[in-house]
Scaffold this motif. Sequence first.
Motif, PDB file in Angstrom:
ATOM      1  N   GLU A 179      40.961 -75.808  38.333  1.00 29.97           N
ATOM      2  CA  GLU A 179      41.789 -76.430  39.364  1.00 29.97           C
ATOM      3  C   GLU A 179      41.443 -75.822  40.727  1.00 29.97           C
ATOM      4  O   GLU A 179      41.149 -74.628  40.823  1.00 29.97           O
ATOM      5  CB  GLU A 179      43.282 -76.203  39.054  1.00 29.97           C
ATOM      6  CG  GLU A 179      43.673 -76.754  37.672  1.00 29.97           C
ATOM      7  CD  GLU A 179      45.176 -76.792  37.381  1.00 29.97           C
ATOM      8  OE1 GLU A 179      45.555 -77.500  36.439  1.00 29.97           O
ATOM      9  OE2 GLU A 179      45.977 -76.119  38.076  1.00 29.97           O
ATOM     10  N   THR A 180      41.497 -76.669  41.753  1.00 27.57           N
ATOM     11  CA  THR A 180      41.167 -76.232  43.108  1.00 27.57           C
ATOM     12  C   THR A 180      42.251 -76.747  44.056  1.00 27.57           C
ATOM     13  O   THR A 180      42.694 -77.877  43.929  1.00 27.57           O
ATOM     14  CB  THR A 180      39.804 -76.824  43.541  1.00 27.57           C
ATOM     15  OG1 THR A 180      38.875 -76.599  42.501  1.00 27.57           O
ATOM     16  CG2 THR A 180      39.295 -76.173  44.809  1.00 27.57           C
ATOM     17  N   ALA A 181      42.638 -75.899  45.002  1.00 25.86           N
ATOM     18  CA  ALA A 181      43.674 -76.292  45.955  1.00 25.86           C
ATOM     19  C   ALA A 181      43.030 -76.688  47.287  1.00 25.86           C
ATOM     20  O   ALA A 181      42.073 -76.050  47.727  1.00 25.86           O
ATOM     21  CB  ALA A 181      44.632 -75.118  46.166  1.00 25.86           C
ATOM     22  N   VAL A 182      43.545 -77.756  47.891  1.00 26.13           N
ATOM     23  CA  VAL A 182      43.013 -78.216  49.176  1.00 26.13           C
ATOM     24  C   VAL A 182      44.181 -78.364  50.149  1.00 26.13           C
ATOM     25  O   VAL A 182      45.266 -78.786  49.766  1.00 26.13           O
ATOM     26  CB  VAL A 182      42.248 -79.552  49.022  1.00 26.13           C
ATOM     27  CG1 VAL A 182      41.519 -79.913  50.299  1.00 26.13           C
ATOM     28  CG2 VAL A 182      41.273 -79.513  47.851  1.00 26.13           C
ATOM     29  N   LEU A 183      43.915 -78.001  51.408  1.00 24.63           N
ATOM     30  CA  LEU A 183      44.981 -77.967  52.428  1.00 24.63           C
ATOM     31  C   LEU A 183      44.439 -78.495  53.746  1.00 24.63           C
ATOM     32  O   LEU A 183      43.356 -78.073  54.167  1.00 24.63           O
ATOM     33  CB  LEU A 183      45.420 -76.501  52.597  1.00 24.63           C
ATOM     34  CG  LEU A 183      46.196 -76.085  53.832  1.00 24.63           C
ATOM     35  CD1 LEU A 183      47.622 -76.604  53.763  1.00 24.63           C
ATOM     36  CD2 LEU A 183      46.220 -74.562  53.960  1.00 24.63           C
ATOM     37  N   GLY A 184      45.151 -79.404  54.381  1.00 25.35           N
ATOM     38  CA  GLY A 184      44.785 -79.801  55.737  1.00 25.35           C
ATOM     39  C   GLY A 184      44.481 -81.280  55.882  1.00 25.35           C
ATOM     40  O   GLY A 184      44.493 -82.036  54.906  1.00 25.35           O
ATOM     41  N   ASN A 185      44.185 -81.671  57.117  1.00 29.12           N
ATOM     42  CA  ASN A 185      43.983 -83.087  57.421  1.00 29.12           C
ATOM     43  C   ASN A 185      42.499 -83.426  57.592  1.00 29.12           C
ATOM     44  O   ASN A 185      41.815 -83.664  56.615  1.00 29.12           O
ATOM     45  CB  ASN A 185      44.797 -83.467  58.656  1.00 29.12           C
ATOM     46  CG  ASN A 185      46.295 -83.224  58.425  1.00 29.12           C
ATOM     47  OD1 ASN A 185      46.749 -83.211  57.276  1.00 29.12           O
ATOM     48  ND2 ASN A 185      47.046 -83.029  59.485  1.00 29.12           N
ATOM     49  N   ASP A 186      42.023 -83.434  58.850  1.00 27.22           N
ATOM     50  CA  ASP A 186      40.634 -83.846  59.073  1.00 27.22           C
ATOM     51  C   ASP A 186      39.619 -82.806  58.624  1.00 27.22           C
ATOM     52  O   ASP A 186      38.492 -83.144  58.261  1.00 27.22           O
ATOM     53  CB  ASP A 186      40.408 -84.137  60.558  1.00 27.22           C
ATOM     54  CG  ASP A 186      41.124 -85.406  60.951  1.00 27.22           C
ATOM     55  OD1 ASP A 186      41.550 -86.150  60.044  1.00 27.22           O
ATOM     56  OD2 ASP A 186      41.254 -85.655  62.168  1.00 27.22           O
ATOM     57  N   LYS A 187      40.003 -81.545  58.711  1.00 30.49           N
ATOM     58  CA  LYS A 187      39.076 -80.481  58.286  1.00 30.49           C
ATOM     59  C   LYS A 187      39.763 -79.625  57.229  1.00 30.49           C
ATOM     60  O   LYS A 187      40.204 -78.512  57.493  1.00 30.49           O
ATOM     61  CB  LYS A 187      38.692 -79.602  59.489  1.00 30.49           C
ATOM     62  CG  LYS A 187      37.875 -80.322  60.539  1.00 30.49           C
ATOM     63  CD  LYS A 187      37.246 -79.317  61.488  1.00 30.49           C
ATOM     64  CE  LYS A 187      36.449 -80.007  62.577  1.00 30.49           C
ATOM     65  NZ  LYS A 187      37.316 -80.738  63.542  1.00 30.49           N
TER      66      LYS A 187
END
Length: 361
Positions: free
Chosen positions: A224-232
């Motif tokens: 599992e991988t966590a991702v955070l944020g909008n354009d970048k």
Amino acid sequence: MTKKTQVGLIFGGNSSEYRVSIMSGHNIYKAIDKDKFTVHPIWITNDGYFADEDESLKVLKNPSYQVKNPHKVTNISNLIELTNLPEIDIFFPIVHGNLGEDGSLQGLFRVLNKPFVGDDVLAAAVTMDKEFTKILAQRAGIPVADWISVKRYEYNDKNNDKLNYNKVSQKLGKDLFVKPSNQGSSVGVNHVTNAEDYKAALDDAFKYDDKVLVEKTIHGTEVETAVLGNDKPIVSGVGQIINAKGTFYTYKNKYEDNSTSKLQIPADLPADVVKKVRSNALKVYQATECSGIARVDSTLQDGDNKVVLTEVNALPGFTNISMYPKLFEQAGISYIDLITRLIEAGQERFDHKKTLLHKLG
Ligand SMILES: Nc1ncnc2c1ncn2[C@@H]1O[C@H](COP(=O)(O)OP(=O)(O)O)[C@@H](O)[C@H]1O
Ligand SMILES: [Mg+2]
């Protein structure tokens, strides 16, 4: 002194992940940066009623508290009035599963014209539906398990080939997973290797959804991988689920018995594999137009180390021991800072959207 941001923290909800949501809300409430934010808790009970702020606070302080005075929300003005809310600057929904994670609450915030934390309507709806997620991922070149989808009208037709295990096996093999397309927490998910179990698995999955996926089983390591944020977006390192032999990541293993499945952060994997898992996660996040937050789950296939997408969670478990916050903690972003960053990302998206024209300029 600048005025603090008033955060409407919404938790609970009528899904199988109700209790996780209460724990996520409880942890966020305790940890949030109190110099920057004032929290107004909004508790949605398990039968879909809203509690007012005083009662919501009681459950955050004591997760086993039972609501005494629930309100049935029938429309927007009724929601605002009944929950007795002050002016909210931004909503923070931490409601997992249906209504909370599928775009419904997000649609309500859009109608209210309020900023909110986490994915917008489209990404929430798309990632709630495992088939649409797979179609978009495939289009972005990300491997997914081969599958067929069975709609209810097909399930109701007893001569339909999709109900015939031997016919389905010719296409997908004999080793299959059957699951509702829109669910979570492994509810209604079954592993089958024969005709009798296949039928029972379809019956079980159709209790929860009108569309069921039948997938080829991918044997390998769940990551599992966590991702955070909008354009970048920022992509965390990789965590691993270690299931006891002969079992998968079931509801019981997720929430009730932590002796059978363990989280390992970071995953014990070669650097090139970690790189691939992270780059796939970012591609999937962008292909499904996520913003704010998502946890991308994959399986590293035994033998060829192919990274096969399992699903995207738009509102992953967010207790202080959940995979998503733990992955960022390992990457140097503390739980308290993660909460602040998520709120900032929600505000940033709203501020940007405000600049778009909605009618002829
Ligand atoms: N195609 C598959 N091959 C192997 N295991 C699977 C497959 N699909 C699901 N699983 C197992 O079932 C679990 C739950 O399935 P998942 O698709 O993640 O649904 P949920 O939204 O309920 O978590 C996974 O974590 C994994 O252990
Ligand atoms: Mg899952």
